[in-house]
Design an enzyme around this catalytic site. Structure first.
Site, mmCIF file in Angstrom:
data_model
loop_
_atom_site.group_PDB
_atom_site.id
_atom_site.type_symbol
_atom_site.label_atom_id
_atom_site.label_comp_id
_atom_site.label_asym_id
_atom_site.label_seq_id
_atom_site.Cartn_x
_atom_site.Cartn_y
_atom_site.Cartn_z
ATOM 1 N N GLY A 162 0.942 -1.410 -0.025
ATOM 2 C CA GLY A 162 -0.066 0.118 0.001
ATOM 3 C C GLY A 162 0.934 1.312 -0.053
ATOM 4 N N ASP A 198 2.140 -1.800 -4.448
ATOM 5 C CA ASP A 198 0.654 -1.430 -4.168
ATOM 6 C C ASP A 198 -0.056 -2.236 -5.472
ATOM 7 O OD1 ASP A 198 -0.415 1.417 -3.029
ATOM 8 O OD2 ASP A 198 -1.802 0.348 -4.456
ATOM 9 N N ILE A 255 -5.071 11.781 9.859
ATOM 10 C CA ILE A 255 -3.687 12.435 9.208
ATOM 11 C C ILE A 255 -3.604 13.382 8.231
ATOM 12 C CG2 ILE A 255 -1.421 11.731 8.448
ATOM 13 C CD1 ILE A 255 -1.847 10.243 11.068
ATOM 14 N N GLY A 279 -0.420 4.922 -1.235
ATOM 15 C CA GLY A 279 -1.272 5.508 -0.291
ATOM 16 C C GLY A 279 -0.809 6.694 0.395
ATOM 17 N N TYR A 328 -14.792 0.082 8.541
ATOM 18 C CA TYR A 328 -13.575 0.339 8.797
ATOM 19 C C TYR A 328 -13.125 0.214 10.306
ATOM 20 C CZ TYR A 328 -9.487 3.205 9.062
ATOM 21 O OH TYR A 328 -8.117 3.858 9.174
ATOM 22 N N ASP A 388 -1.108 -7.648 -4.785
ATOM 23 C CA ASP A 388 -2.407 -7.529 -4.436
ATOM 24 C C ASP A 388 -2.327 -7.936 -2.980
ATOM 25 O OD1 ASP A 388 -5.786 -8.933 -5.711
ATOM 26 O OD2 ASP A 388 -5.151 -7.881 -3.856
ATOM 27 N N LYS A 407 -10.565 -2.447 12.051
ATOM 28 C CA LYS A 407 -9.497 -2.332 13.026
ATOM 29 C C LYS A 407 -9.666 -2.841 14.374
ATOM 30 C CE LYS A 407 -7.290 -0.268 9.803
ATOM 31 N NZ LYS A 407 -6.043 -0.518 9.243
HETATM 32 C C1 VAH Z 1 -10.458 7.970 8.125
HETATM 33 N N1 VAH Z 1 -8.259 8.846 7.682
HETATM 34 O O1 VAH Z 1 -10.959 9.178 8.081
HETATM 35 C C2 VAH Z 1 -9.056 7.966 8.336
HETATM 36 C C3 VAH Z 1 -8.859 7.837 9.894
HETATM 37 C C4 VAH Z 1 -9.451 8.207 12.030
HETATM 38 C C5 VAH Z 1 -9.630 8.364 10.711
HETATM 39 O O2 VAH Z 1 -8.819 6.516 10.047
HETATM 40 O O3 VAH Z 1 -11.179 7.074 7.771
#
Ligand code: VAH
Length: 320
Positions: free
Chosen positions: A9, A35, A173, A12, A143, A53, A147
């Protein structure tokens, strides 16, 4: 012995800057960038590059065998906003890529793994101010679920197979080298581009939405610090809380307006407001500061000067 590093990755937002930092530190030939496509020419042309991949075990293993890799930074992921539009695709990429790398470490093919978690592991029931390292975690995004589960698997592989996997719960970030990529916090990147090119910005979050944020240089420093810490100092093997600052879109607008006086903003919250409202407002990262001496360097003012200067050069706009 010099590490042979693979970044999965690497094109990115974080991966591309990690590639540059690690190549500067270890020598470009010791850092293989990979990537799913070769869209970032700076990464592709500044050292060894492979199409990999992350969802395909053999694609990952073939690259590791070809370059005799011992350390993997797994930076490929589908972020929060995009993941809500493609839940099963987000689960597939975020989880299967992690299992491939953890199993390669368990089998002794590689020695060390970095895997990024996120403040998205927290949910609406989590204490919102100075969110503790250990607390309620009921993520409401795909997401965030990937995590949270990923953190459990990282700790399981450490405890049961001795895998040296290390992880950070990144806040939002902010960086200037890549365009925003499907994150809920990415308003804080897009706003700088629009301030310079259009002098106005329509924000998809409400003015008072406070979120934990970090400038990219601090995120890269923390990542490398954690990976270089003595094994005995890494006491948390799920994922470390990490923080630098928290701000609202209004705060960021005012910081930018000091340099671009005629900059204007409007607020038009969309589906991402619900995601942002489920996340903490600020993070307690005492464990990272105690265990491996984490210290951030950028606040909102210092970040804004850096972002406007670098993007100003890109757009040919001088700022005051
Ligand atoms: C998002 N930039 O917005 C990522 C991050 C805390 C947010 O994990 O999905």
């Amino acid at each position: 012995m010099t590490s042979k590093i693979l970044i999965i990755g690497a094109c990115g937002q974080i991966g591309s800057e990690l590639a540059q930092a690690l190549r500067n530190k270890h020598g470009k030939d010791n850092v293989v960038a990979s990537d799913i496509d070769s869209r970032n020419m700076e990464v592709v042309q500044s050292g060894p590059f492979e199409i990999v991949d992350a969802k395909d075990y053999n694609s990952v293993k073939n690259c590791i065998d070809k370059y005799d890799i011992d350390t993997v930074y797994l930076m490929a992921a589908m972020l929060s906003a995009t993941g809500e539009k493609n839940p099963m695709a987000a689960w597939d990429l975020n989880m299967n890529s992690l299992f491939h790398v953890l199993n390669l470490a368990k089998d002794g093919v590689i020695k060390k793994v970095f895997w990024p978690s996120s403040i998205a592991v927290f949910g609406s029931n989590t204490p919102k101010e100075n969110t503790p390292q250990h607390t309620i975690m009921e993520p409401s995004t795909v997401y965030g679920i990937t995590k949270q589960v990923g953190e459990r698997w990282c700790e399981y592989y450490f405890k049961n197979y001795g895998v040296d996997v290390r992880s950070i719960r990144y806040p939002g970030i902010i960086s200037w080298k890549t365009l925003p990529g499907g994150g809920t916090t990415d308003y804080a990147i897009d706003i700088y581009h629009k301030a310079l090119t259009e002098k106005s910005y329509e924000c998809f979050l409400s003015a008072d939405t406070s979120l934990p944020m970090m400038f990219m240089d601090d995120a890269i420093k923390a990542t490398i610090n954690l990976m270089e810490a003595p094994e005995e100092d890494v006491k948390i093997r799920s994922s470390y809380n990490l923080a630098a600052m928290s701000f609202t879109p209004q705060d960021l607008f005012e910081a930018i307006k000091k340099h671009i006086p005629d900059f204007t903003i409007t607020f038009n919250p969309d589906f991402r407001q619900k995601i942002a409202d489920s996340w903490p407002k600020s993070i307690d990262d005492t464990s990272a500061r105690n265990d491996w001496h984490w210290q951030h360097a950028f606040d909102i003012e210092k970040m804004t000067v850096e972002m406007l200067e670098k993007l100003g050069e890109k757009y040919g706009v001088r700022i005051s």
